[in-house]
Scaffold this motif. Structure first.
Motif, PDB file in Angstrom:
ATOM      1  N   UNK A 119     -29.480 -15.122 -26.714  1.00 33.61           N
ATOM      2  CA  UNK A 119     -30.105 -14.962 -25.402  1.00 33.61           C
ATOM      3  C   UNK A 119     -29.081 -15.167 -24.285  1.00 33.61           C
ATOM      4  N   UNK A 120     -28.244 -16.205 -24.393  1.00 29.27           N
ATOM      5  CA  UNK A 120     -27.214 -16.480 -23.376  1.00 29.27           C
ATOM      6  C   UNK A 120     -26.180 -15.349 -23.332  1.00 29.27           C
ATOM      7  N   UNK A 121     -25.812 -14.834 -24.513  1.00 25.96           N
ATOM      8  CA  UNK A 121     -24.849 -13.715 -24.554  1.00 25.96           C
ATOM      9  C   UNK A 121     -25.414 -12.496 -23.840  1.00 25.96           C
ATOM     10  N   UNK A 230     -16.850 -18.869  -8.978  1.00 23.93           N
ATOM     11  CA  UNK A 230     -18.234 -19.309  -8.919  1.00 23.93           C
ATOM     12  C   UNK A 230     -19.057 -18.695 -10.044  1.00 23.93           C
ATOM     13  N   UNK A 231     -18.794 -17.413 -10.330  1.00 23.20           N
ATOM     14  CA  UNK A 231     -19.494 -16.735 -11.421  1.00 23.20           C
ATOM     15  C   UNK A 231     -19.150 -17.336 -12.768  1.00 23.20           C
ATOM     16  N   UNK A 232     -17.854 -17.671 -12.963  1.00 22.62           N
ATOM     17  CA  UNK A 232     -17.446 -18.286 -14.230  1.00 22.62           C
ATOM     18  C   UNK A 232     -18.108 -19.647 -14.403  1.00 22.62           C
ATOM     19  N   UNK A 233     -18.151 -20.432 -13.322  1.00 17.92           N
ATOM     20  CA  UNK A 233     -18.767 -21.762 -13.397  1.00 17.92           C
ATOM     21  C   UNK A 233     -20.258 -21.651 -13.725  1.00 17.92           C
ATOM     22  N   UNK A 234     -20.943 -20.717 -13.065  1.00 21.15           N
ATOM     23  CA  UNK A 234     -22.369 -20.546 -13.301  1.00 21.15           C
ATOM     24  C   UNK A 234     -22.637 -20.110 -14.744  1.00 21.15           C
ATOM     25  N   UNK A 235     -21.807 -19.214 -15.261  1.00 21.47           N
ATOM     26  CA  UNK A 235     -21.993 -18.732 -16.634  1.00 21.47           C
ATOM     27  C   UNK A 235     -21.792 -19.860 -17.647  1.00 21.47           C
ATOM     28  N   UNK A 238     -24.652 -22.582 -17.629  1.00 16.59           N
ATOM     29  CA  UNK A 238     -25.897 -22.220 -18.317  1.00 16.59           C
ATOM     30  C   UNK A 238     -25.795 -22.424 -19.825  1.00 16.59           C
ATOM     31  N   UNK A 239     -24.570 -22.508 -20.334  1.00 21.50           N
ATOM     32  CA  UNK A 239     -24.353 -22.660 -21.780  1.00 21.50           C
ATOM     33  C   UNK A 239     -23.994 -24.086 -22.185  1.00 21.50           C
ATOM     34  N   UNK A 243     -24.439 -25.904 -25.890  1.00 23.42           N
ATOM     35  CA  UNK A 243     -23.262 -26.243 -26.688  1.00 23.42           C
ATOM     36  C   UNK A 243     -23.250 -27.718 -27.080  1.00 23.42           C
ATOM     37  N   UNK A 244     -23.684 -28.579 -26.182  1.00 24.43           N
ATOM     38  CA  UNK A 244     -23.754 -30.021 -26.499  1.00 24.43           C
ATOM     39  C   UNK A 244     -24.726 -30.276 -27.644  1.00 24.43           C
ATOM     40  N   UNK A 245     -25.903 -29.662 -27.568  1.00 23.83           N
ATOM     41  CA  UNK A 245     -26.921 -29.853 -28.608  1.00 23.83           C
ATOM     42  C   UNK A 245     -26.440 -29.271 -29.936  1.00 23.83           C
TER      43      UNK A 245
END
Length: 319
Positions: A119-121, A230-235, A238-239, A243-245
């Motif tokens: 979904x994130x991809x 800003x776009x890289x940070x936002x992307x 959201x992940x 990734x932590x879980x």
């Protein structure tokens, strides 16, 4: 073999090796369980009543919270009872049911996390067509597929394990019916059985992990090409929770189920099992709520709304 009596009842030895710590363990695990239930229920309620969270990502998160809660309910209540009880017996059908439900739900969690990575991809790779590619019906199909594949794999494990003959000791060196301590009680466990069980675990655990890693390889390759910081940070933000879980879930599970086994590792495995039966479902909602501003806002709205509804009730009661 013909002169031996088949075992139909097991004894969950569990934390009996630590008699002085059982009361302390009960208190710690009990309060952890209360937090697990409260946190996961809060996430499900927040997603259900916050319309801005009615998106595929939160749909999968809701499914993961429900699955994690059910998995903890399969193990922890029985563990708490055994910590206070002298009768720690469990029948063979109960043992098989517990193992089937736990590993089916655990595998379901793995595939839900794989669906979340896809979904994130899709959201990062094709944001303009995202809502056409990841529709509500597709989300439901992916969720059902996770459930079906997870429990089919668990069924294969159960059939393999409980087709064995248990005619030696009846003491399970664990606090629940985990695979390794159960199969060590079997009389006719062979290399073929070991390969079948190992293959099922690899296909479920490693297979879903590879799907997640492949998705994130593509995500990283897309994000690094973005011209906007800003776009890289936002992307990436959201992940980050996902990734932590994933790291917590797969780290503990891989250490226990994919490392070589020996008879002296049961106590170590049992202590490690506390992490993925208690700590993992405890950390998952905390990670998502602490690292996600939308979830924090939704939780605050739900809490404040319930408090505002409860205050008039108290005022009427006092009158």
């Amino acid at each position: 073999m013909n002169n031996q009596t088949a075992v139909t009842v097991f004894l969950l030895w569990g934390f009996s090796s630590f008699p002085d710590l059982q009361s302390l363990l009960f208190v710690g695990i009990f309060f952890s369980y209360v937090i697990i239930l409260a946190a996961n229920v809060a996430i499900v309620v927040a997603i259900r009543f916050s319309h801005n969270l009615h998106t595929p990502m939160y749909f999968f998160l809701c499914g993961l919270s429900i699955s994690e809660t059910c998995a903890s309910m399969v193990i922890i209540p029985r563990m708490l009872v055994d910590l206070l009880s002298h009768n720690k017996t469990i029948s063979l059908p109960e043992c098989a049911t517990q193992m089937f439900l736990f590993f089916g739900l655990a595998a379901n969690n793995c595939f839900i996390m794989a669906a979340m990575s896809y979904d994130r991809y899709t959201a990062i790779h094709n944001p303009l067509n995202y809502h056409m590619l990841i529709t509500g019906s597709i989300c439901c199909q992916m969720m059902m597929a996770s459930f079906l594949v997870g429990f089919l794999g668990s069924l294969g494990v159960i059939i393999t394990v409980f087709s064995l003959s248990f005619c030696d000791s009846k003491i399970i060196q664990h606090f629940f019916c985990d695979i390794s301590p159960v199969i060590c009680l079997a009389c006719d466990y062979t290399f073929m059985h070991e390969m079948i069980i190992f293959s099922l675990f690899v296909s479920g655990l490693v297979g879903s992990f590879l799907l997640i890693m492949i998705s994130y390889v593509f995500i990283v390759s897309i994000v690094v090409k973005m011209s906007s910081a800003k776009g890289r940070y936002k992307a990436f933000s959201t992940c980050s929770s996902h990734l932590c879980v994933v790291s917590i879930h797969y780290g503990f599970a891989s250490f226990v189920y994919l490392k070589p086994k020996n008879s002296g590792s049961f106590r170590e495995d049992m202590l490690m099992a506390v992490t993925y039966t208690v700590l993992t479902p405890l950390l998952n909602p905390i990670v998502y709520s602490l690292r996600n501003k939308e979830m924090q806002i939704a939780l605050k709205k739900v809490i404040i709304g319930n408090v505002n509804r409860f205050i008039p009730f108290l005022q009427r009661s006092n009158k």
